[in-house]
Scaffold this active site. Structure first.
Site, mmCIF file in Angstrom:
data_model
loop_
_atom_site.group_PDB
_atom_site.id
_atom_site.type_symbol
_atom_site.label_atom_id
_atom_site.label_comp_id
_atom_site.label_asym_id
_atom_site.label_seq_id
_atom_site.Cartn_x
_atom_site.Cartn_y
_atom_site.Cartn_z
ATOM 1 N N HIS A 170 115.525 11.198 61.413
ATOM 2 C CA HIS A 170 114.963 9.865 61.653
ATOM 3 C C HIS A 170 115.806 9.142 62.713
ATOM 4 O O HIS A 170 115.592 7.960 62.962
ATOM 5 C CB HIS A 170 114.961 9.029 60.368
ATOM 6 C CG HIS A 170 113.909 9.432 59.370
ATOM 7 N ND1 HIS A 170 112.632 9.806 59.734
ATOM 8 C CD2 HIS A 170 113.938 9.487 58.007
ATOM 9 C CE1 HIS A 170 111.936 10.079 58.647
ATOM 10 N NE2 HIS A 170 112.701 9.903 57.593
ATOM 11 N N SER A 174 103.251 1.263 54.541
ATOM 12 C CA SER A 174 103.732 2.411 53.770
ATOM 13 C C SER A 174 105.219 2.232 53.430
ATOM 14 O O SER A 174 105.652 2.500 52.297
ATOM 15 C CB SER A 174 103.502 3.689 54.595
ATOM 16 O OG SER A 174 104.004 4.801 53.934
ATOM 17 N N LYS A 215 108.003 7.102 57.331
ATOM 18 C CA LYS A 215 106.614 6.807 56.927
ATOM 19 C C LYS A 215 105.573 7.095 57.998
ATOM 20 O O LYS A 215 104.469 6.555 57.967
ATOM 21 C CB LYS A 215 106.460 5.349 56.434
ATOM 22 C CG LYS A 215 107.497 4.870 55.465
ATOM 23 C CD LYS A 215 107.911 5.865 54.439
ATOM 24 C CE LYS A 215 106.892 6.128 53.378
ATOM 25 N NZ LYS A 215 107.375 7.198 52.447
HETATM 26 P P1 A3P Z 1 101.078 6.226 52.726
HETATM 27 O O1 A3P Z 1 102.222 5.503 52.084
HETATM 28 O O2 A3P Z 1 100.331 5.336 53.700
HETATM 29 O O3 A3P Z 1 100.163 6.886 51.758
HETATM 30 P P2 A3P Z 1 106.824 10.177 55.618
HETATM 31 O O4 A3P Z 1 106.722 11.584 55.150
HETATM 32 O O5 A3P Z 1 107.133 10.050 57.072
HETATM 33 O O6 A3P Z 1 107.735 9.365 54.744
HETATM 34 O O7 A3P Z 1 105.360 9.534 55.489
HETATM 35 C C1 A3P Z 1 104.782 9.287 54.232
HETATM 36 C C2 A3P Z 1 103.339 8.868 54.450
HETATM 37 O O8 A3P Z 1 102.592 10.025 54.873
HETATM 38 C C3 A3P Z 1 102.674 8.340 53.191
HETATM 39 O O9 A3P Z 1 101.709 7.391 53.643
HETATM 40 C C4 A3P Z 1 102.005 9.619 52.652
HETATM 41 O O10 A3P Z 1 100.958 9.396 51.741
HETATM 42 C C5 A3P Z 1 101.486 10.204 53.981
HETATM 43 N N1 A3P Z 1 101.144 11.629 53.895
HETATM 44 C C6 A3P Z 1 101.939 12.665 53.572
HETATM 45 N N2 A3P Z 1 101.240 13.809 53.546
HETATM 46 C C7 A3P Z 1 99.958 13.496 53.851
HETATM 47 C C8 A3P Z 1 98.742 14.244 53.969
HETATM 48 N N3 A3P Z 1 98.683 15.549 53.736
HETATM 49 N N4 A3P Z 1 97.608 13.571 54.317
HETATM 50 C C9 A3P Z 1 97.632 12.244 54.549
HETATM 51 N N5 A3P Z 1 98.768 11.474 54.450
HETATM 52 C C10 A3P Z 1 99.903 12.094 54.111
#
Ligand code: A3P
Length: 293
Positions: free
Chosen positions: A101, A131, A45
């Site tokens: 991870h 998140s 996240k």
């Molecule tokens: P949120 O749950 O706060 O919206 P990961 O890929 O490490 O699992 O992280 C997921 C988080 O990154 C989510 O956060 C997702 O919405 C956010 N995310 C992914 N792509 C994004 C982008 N282009 N701009 C902003 N946030 C992004």
């Protein structure tokens, strides 16, 4: 592989039995990195998928074809997941882009002596925990989230799946960064200045881009483009594994969303633990959008 209710305990850290096995985790620690490899390392996240997208787009010089036709887990497979060997064998793409991870104390030895380029992605931990909490509600391969207070306690104790956030960030950004080729990028940097971040990543990857190519990368890895791209938004995953009626993977994409969840008391408790666990750490965090400060 479903194994939705299985947990694999590996070196004291819990991993979802879905996609992870004792063998796949052990094989990750024995992985032979090539000097040309690009490794994206992050705690869940923190913006992992976003960085996978940025790296794919940079390697394609801004052309979105690959990112719109191949799922992210095939373009940048997770090192510790069971399908990784098959994906890398089937792919002829160089450089290989791999995601992990795993914490540095587990993966560091495999990287020793390698010149693989490592991009470590971090995010302010209050937004990470919020998140992750919402993700637990839709991801049926993760344990019940429980109440937010319980979840926050488990995050601060380091007992959630994928281990302790504090160990993760300290491990990857301390010793390792001094001896290996590591670029540390934060979620907040990507959010506040995506254009400059893409230029920074492209220069680290020795793949300089002209302005039009950078602009195309920016366009295709914006939140709205990624939200609608089914190669990234996990809607290709069956409902019994990820329940999209309970939330979206591309949820809010904001800095400071923790303020909608944390009570004053939870924030105080968080600050106490944070200060004591990161007392020797010089990292700085962005906790909210600058105009809100
Ligand atoms: P949120 O749950 O706060 O919206 P990961 O890929 O490490 O699992 O992280 C997921 C988080 O990154 C989510 O956060 C997702 O919405 C956010 N995310 C992914 N792509 C994004 C982008 N282009 N701009 C902003 N946030 C992004």
């Amino acid at each position: 592989m479903a194994r939705l209710d299985v947990t694999e305990l590996f070196h004291g850290i819990s991993f979802p039995g879905h996609l992870h096995t004792q063998d796949s985790l052990q094989l990750a620690l024995e992985f032979q990195f090539q000097d040309s490899d690009i490794l994206i390392a992050s705690y869940p996240k923190s913006g992992t998928t976003w960085m996978q997208e940025i790296v794919t787009l940079i390697s394609s010089r801004g052309d979105p074809h690959l990112s719109q036709t191949v799922p992210n887990w095939s373009r940048a497979p997770w090192l510790e997941q069971y399908y990784r060997a098959a994906v890398l064998e089937a792919s002829s793409t160089t450089p290989r882009v791999i995601t992990t991870h795993l914490p540095h104390h587990l993966l560091g030895p495999a990287l020793q002596g390698s010149r693989a380029k490592v991009i470590y992605v971090s995010r302010n931990p209050k937004d990470v925990v919020v998140s992750f909490y919402h993700f637990h509600k839709m991801a049926n391969f993760l344990p019940e989230a429980g109440s937010f207070t319980e979840f926050l306690n488990r995050f601060l104790e380091g007992t959630l799946h994928f281990g302790c956030w504090f160990d993760h960030i300290k491990g990857w950004t301390s010793h390792f960064a001094k001896v290996n080729s590591l670029l540390h990028i934060t979620y907040e940097e990507m959010s506040l200045d995506l254009h400059s971040t893409i230029k920074k990543v492209s220069s680290f990857l020795q793949c300089p881009l002209v302005d039009d190519e950078v602009n195309s990368c920016v366009k295709h890895c914006s939140f709205s483009s990624m939200k609608d791209n089914k190669m990234i938004n996990y809607t290709l995953i069956p409902e019994d594994i990820m329940d999209h009626s309970k939330g979206s993977f591309m949820r809010k994409g904001k800095i400071g969303d923790w303020k909608t969840m944390f009570t004053e008391e939870q924030n105080k408790y968080f600050e106490n633990v944070f200060t004591s666990k990161l007392q020797d750490c010089t990292l700085e965090f962005v906790w909210e959008e600058p105009d809100e400060e």
